[in-house]
Design a protein around this motif. Structure first.
Motif, PDB file in Angstrom:
ATOM      1  N   ILE A  60      -8.603  16.961 -10.480  1.00  0.00           N
ATOM      2  CA  ILE A  60      -7.684  17.819  -9.731  1.00  0.00           C
ATOM      3  C   ILE A  60      -7.465  19.098 -10.532  1.00  0.00           C
ATOM      4  O   ILE A  60      -7.080  19.035 -11.700  1.00  0.00           O
ATOM      5  CB  ILE A  60      -6.307  17.147  -9.524  1.00  0.00           C
ATOM      6  CG1 ILE A  60      -6.441  15.720  -9.026  1.00  0.00           C
ATOM      7  CG2 ILE A  60      -5.455  17.958  -8.576  1.00  0.00           C
ATOM      8  CD1 ILE A  60      -5.134  14.957  -9.012  1.00  0.00           C
ATOM      9  N   GLY A  61      -7.694  20.246  -9.896  1.00  0.00           N
ATOM     10  CA  GLY A  61      -7.528  21.530 -10.574  1.00  0.00           C
ATOM     11  C   GLY A  61      -6.088  21.998 -10.574  1.00  0.00           C
ATOM     12  O   GLY A  61      -5.229  21.461  -9.882  1.00  0.00           O
ATOM     13  N   GLY A  62      -5.839  23.049 -11.362  1.00  0.00           N
ATOM     14  CA  GLY A  62      -4.512  23.637 -11.448  1.00  0.00           C
ATOM     15  C   GLY A  62      -4.000  24.087 -10.087  1.00  0.00           C
ATOM     16  O   GLY A  62      -4.720  24.718  -9.328  1.00  0.00           O
ATOM     17  N   GLY A  63      -2.757  23.725  -9.762  1.00  0.00           N
ATOM     18  CA  GLY A  63      -2.132  24.103  -8.505  1.00  0.00           C
ATOM     19  C   GLY A  63      -2.534  23.248  -7.315  1.00  0.00           C
ATOM     20  O   GLY A  63      -1.957  23.382  -6.240  1.00  0.00           O
ATOM     21  N   GLU A  64      -3.497  22.364  -7.492  1.00  0.00           N
ATOM     22  CA  GLU A  64      -3.963  21.521  -6.384  1.00  0.00           C
ATOM     23  C   GLU A  64      -3.111  20.265  -6.276  1.00  0.00           C
ATOM     24  O   GLU A  64      -2.330  19.936  -7.167  1.00  0.00           O
ATOM     25  CB  GLU A  64      -5.425  21.113  -6.596  1.00  0.00           C
ATOM     26  CG  GLU A  64      -6.388  22.267  -6.522  1.00  0.00           C
ATOM     27  CD  GLU A  64      -7.830  21.826  -6.750  1.00  0.00           C
ATOM     28  OE1 GLU A  64      -8.080  20.655  -7.092  1.00  0.00           O
ATOM     29  OE2 GLU A  64      -8.718  22.686  -6.590  1.00  0.00           O
ATOM     30  N   ARG A  65      -3.301  19.574  -5.159  1.00  0.00           N
ATOM     31  CA  ARG A  65      -2.659  18.272  -4.989  1.00  0.00           C
ATOM     32  C   ARG A  65      -3.704  17.296  -4.492  1.00  0.00           C
ATOM     33  O   ARG A  65      -4.686  17.676  -3.865  1.00  0.00           O
ATOM     34  CB  ARG A  65      -1.474  18.339  -4.045  1.00  0.00           C
ATOM     35  CG  ARG A  65      -1.800  18.427  -2.592  1.00  0.00           C
ATOM     36  CD  ARG A  65      -0.596  18.330  -1.699  1.00  0.00           C
ATOM     37  NE  ARG A  65       0.457  19.208  -2.161  1.00  0.00           N
ATOM     38  CZ  ARG A  65       1.459  19.632  -1.443  1.00  0.00           C
ATOM     39  NH1 ARG A  65       1.582  19.274  -0.202  1.00  0.00           N
ATOM     40  NH2 ARG A  65       2.378  20.420  -1.942  1.00  0.00           N
ATOM     41  N   ALA A  66      -3.459  16.037  -4.789  1.00  0.00           N
ATOM     42  CA  ALA A  66      -4.330  14.966  -4.317  1.00  0.00           C
ATOM     43  C   ALA A  66      -3.456  13.875  -3.733  1.00  0.00           C
ATOM     44  O   ALA A  66      -2.371  13.584  -4.253  1.00  0.00           O
ATOM     45  CB  ALA A  66      -5.159  14.408  -5.460  1.00  0.00           C
ATOM     46  N   THR A 123       0.843  -1.180   0.000  1.00  0.00           N
ATOM     47  CA  THR A 123       0.000   0.000   0.000  1.00  0.00           C
ATOM     48  C   THR A 123       0.883   1.237   0.000  1.00  0.00           C
ATOM     49  O   THR A 123       1.852   1.314   0.750  1.00  0.00           O
ATOM     50  CB  THR A 123      -0.915  -0.009   1.244  1.00  0.00           C
ATOM     51  OG1 THR A 123      -1.676  -1.218   1.246  1.00  0.00           O
ATOM     52  CG2 THR A 123      -1.869   1.164   1.227  1.00  0.00           C
ATOM     53  N   PHE A 124       0.534   2.188  -0.863  1.00  0.00           N
ATOM     54  CA  PHE A 124       1.288   3.426  -0.989  1.00  0.00           C
ATOM     55  C   PHE A 124       0.342   4.608  -0.949  1.00  0.00           C
ATOM     56  O   PHE A 124      -0.746   4.552  -1.532  1.00  0.00           O
ATOM     57  CB  PHE A 124       2.033   3.486  -2.334  1.00  0.00           C
ATOM     58  CG  PHE A 124       3.026   2.399  -2.523  1.00  0.00           C
ATOM     59  CD1 PHE A 124       4.341   2.574  -2.122  1.00  0.00           C
ATOM     60  CD2 PHE A 124       2.664   1.202  -3.108  1.00  0.00           C
ATOM     61  CE1 PHE A 124       5.277   1.566  -2.296  1.00  0.00           C
ATOM     62  CE2 PHE A 124       3.587   0.186  -3.293  1.00  0.00           C
ATOM     63  CZ  PHE A 124       4.896   0.368  -2.879  1.00  0.00           C
ATOM     64  N   LYS A 125       0.769   5.665  -0.278  1.00  0.00           N
ATOM     65  CA  LYS A 125       0.115   6.944  -0.462  1.00  0.00           C
ATOM     66  C   LYS A 125       0.775   7.545  -1.681  1.00  0.00           C
ATOM     67  O   LYS A 125       2.001   7.546  -1.805  1.00  0.00           O
ATOM     68  CB  LYS A 125       0.312   7.865   0.741  1.00  0.00           C
ATOM     69  CG  LYS A 125      -0.637   7.576   1.864  1.00  0.00           C
ATOM     70  CD  LYS A 125      -0.538   8.639   2.934  1.00  0.00           C
ATOM     71  CE  LYS A 125      -1.492   8.302   4.067  1.00  0.00           C
ATOM     72  NZ  LYS A 125      -1.340   9.257   5.168  1.00  0.00           N
ATOM     73  N   CYS A 126      -0.029   8.030  -2.591  1.00  0.00           N
ATOM     74  CA  CYS A 126       0.479   8.597  -3.837  1.00  0.00           C
ATOM     75  C   CYS A 126       0.035  10.054  -3.902  1.00  0.00           C
ATOM     76  O   CYS A 126      -1.157  10.329  -3.983  1.00  0.00           O
ATOM     77  CB  CYS A 126      -0.079   7.808  -5.015  1.00  0.00           C
ATOM     78  SG  CYS A 126       0.416   8.468  -6.597  1.00  0.00           S
ATOM     79  N   MET A 127       1.007  10.967  -3.838  1.00  0.00           N
ATOM     80  CA  MET A 127       0.693  12.389  -3.918  1.00  0.00           C
ATOM     81  C   MET A 127       0.963  12.886  -5.330  1.00  0.00           C
ATOM     82  O   MET A 127       2.058  12.696  -5.869  1.00  0.00           O
ATOM     83  CB  MET A 127       1.524  13.200  -2.938  1.00  0.00           C
ATOM     84  CG  MET A 127       1.118  14.665  -2.957  1.00  0.00           C
ATOM     85  SD  MET A 127       2.066  15.688  -1.830  1.00  0.00           S
ATOM     86  CE  MET A 127       3.582  15.842  -2.741  1.00  0.00           C
ATOM     87  N   VAL A 128      -0.045  13.521  -5.905  1.00  0.00           N
ATOM     88  CA  VAL A 128       0.072  14.122  -7.224  1.00  0.00           C
ATOM     89  C   VAL A 128      -0.090  15.629  -7.041  1.00  0.00           C
ATOM     90  O   VAL A 128      -1.146  16.094  -6.614  1.00  0.00           O
ATOM     91  CB  VAL A 128      -1.002  13.581  -8.191  1.00  0.00           C
ATOM     92  CG1 VAL A 128      -0.904  14.267  -9.547  1.00  0.00           C
ATOM     93  CG2 VAL A 128      -0.893  12.070  -8.338  1.00  0.00           C
ATOM     94  N   ARG A 178       4.899  11.812  -5.910  1.00  0.00           N
ATOM     95  CA  ARG A 178       5.699  11.216  -4.839  1.00  0.00           C
ATOM     96  C   ARG A 178       4.918  10.035  -4.256  1.00  0.00           C
ATOM     97  O   ARG A 178       3.730  10.138  -4.023  1.00  0.00           O
ATOM     98  CB  ARG A 178       5.924  12.258  -3.738  1.00  0.00           C
ATOM     99  CG  ARG A 178       7.267  12.142  -3.085  1.00  0.00           C
ATOM    100  CD  ARG A 178       7.429  13.251  -2.049  1.00  0.00           C
ATOM    101  NE  ARG A 178       8.244  14.351  -2.504  1.00  0.00           N
ATOM    102  CZ  ARG A 178       9.558  14.365  -2.464  1.00  0.00           C
ATOM    103  NH1 ARG A 178      10.206  13.335  -2.002  1.00  0.00           N
ATOM    104  NH2 ARG A 178      10.226  15.399  -2.884  1.00  0.00           N
ATOM    105  N   MET A 179       5.629   8.916  -4.069  1.00  0.00           N
ATOM    106  CA  MET A 179       5.026   7.713  -3.492  1.00  0.00           C
ATOM    107  C   MET A 179       5.565   7.538  -2.071  1.00  0.00           C
ATOM    108  O   MET A 179       6.763   7.723  -1.833  1.00  0.00           O
ATOM    109  CB  MET A 179       5.412   6.483  -4.313  1.00  0.00           C
ATOM    110  CG  MET A 179       5.100   6.574  -5.782  1.00  0.00           C
ATOM    111  SD  MET A 179       3.383   6.300  -6.150  1.00  0.00           S
ATOM    112  CE  MET A 179       3.268   4.571  -5.815  1.00  0.00           C
ATOM    113  N   MET A 180       4.671   7.192  -1.144  1.00  0.00           N
ATOM    114  CA  MET A 180       5.070   6.986   0.242  1.00  0.00           C
ATOM    115  C   MET A 180       4.574   5.615   0.698  1.00  0.00           C
ATOM    116  O   MET A 180       3.378   5.418   0.864  1.00  0.00           O
ATOM    117  CB  MET A 180       4.466   8.091   1.119  1.00  0.00           C
ATOM    118  CG  MET A 180       5.037   9.471   0.798  1.00  0.00           C
ATOM    119  SD  MET A 180       3.895  10.809   1.196  1.00  0.00           S
ATOM    120  CE  MET A 180       3.019  10.989  -0.361  1.00  0.00           C
TER     121      MET A 180
END
Length: 164
Positions: A97-103, A30-35, A159-161
């Motif tokens: 996901i909008g411009g400048g946002e992160r998920a 399991t990974f948290k994936c930040m985009v 980034r993957m965590m």
């Protein structure tokens, strides 16, 4: 032997077999994936995270950002894979996901796919704008999972965590 004794031994054998198969089957990591998206104006981006097999073909959809399936055909390469099967998406869908946002999303990857020639691909599409087949793509290795991966389109970086 009586029939009941034979059935009991057979059931015990099946139980041991199932437990053994479960214990040795690949476990998903399991990974948290930040985009993190770049700053852009316009509609939110659809992002598809896919597992790509060693031959370069789609293996599995891991996550879809964008829950309005009428626009999935705009993610053309993925749609060729997904649209052919017409099965339920094997990934959770979330809002665009909008411009400048992160998920930050949680994805699962089977252990036997890591360090085995597979890649992760992040495709992006925005209504009335460009489509990026390989906004981010990197080999799925133990080392790469720890790195920050720069995007080529709407994604600034991924980034993957790993989760314990």
């Amino acid at each position: 032997m009586t029939t009941l004794l034979k059935q009991t031994k057979y059931m015990a054998f099946l139980a041991i077999l199932v437990v053994t198969l479960f214990a040795f089957s690949p476990k998903p990591n399991t990974f948290k994936c930040m985009v993190q998206m770049i700053n852009y104006s316009g509609e939110g981006a659809y992002v598809v995270i896919s597992l790509i097999n060693p031959e370069g073909g789609y293996e599995q959809t891991l996550y879809v950002q964008g829950d309005d399936d009428e626009w999935y055909h705009d993610i053309a390469e993925w749609w060729r894979f997904y649209g052919k099967t017409k099965t339920d998406i094997d990934a959770i869908t979330g809002a665009t996901i909008g411009g400048g946002e992160r998920a930050i999303n949680v994805i699962e990857i089977d252990q036997d796919k890591i360090d085995a020639g597979y890649s992760l691909r992040f495709e992006t599409a925005v209504e009335d704008k460009e489509y990026y087949i390989k906004d981010v793509e990197f080999p799925l290795t133990t080392e790469n999972i720890k790195l920050k991966h720069e995007g080529k389109g709407y994604i600034r970086y991924v980034r993957m965590m790993p989760q314990k």
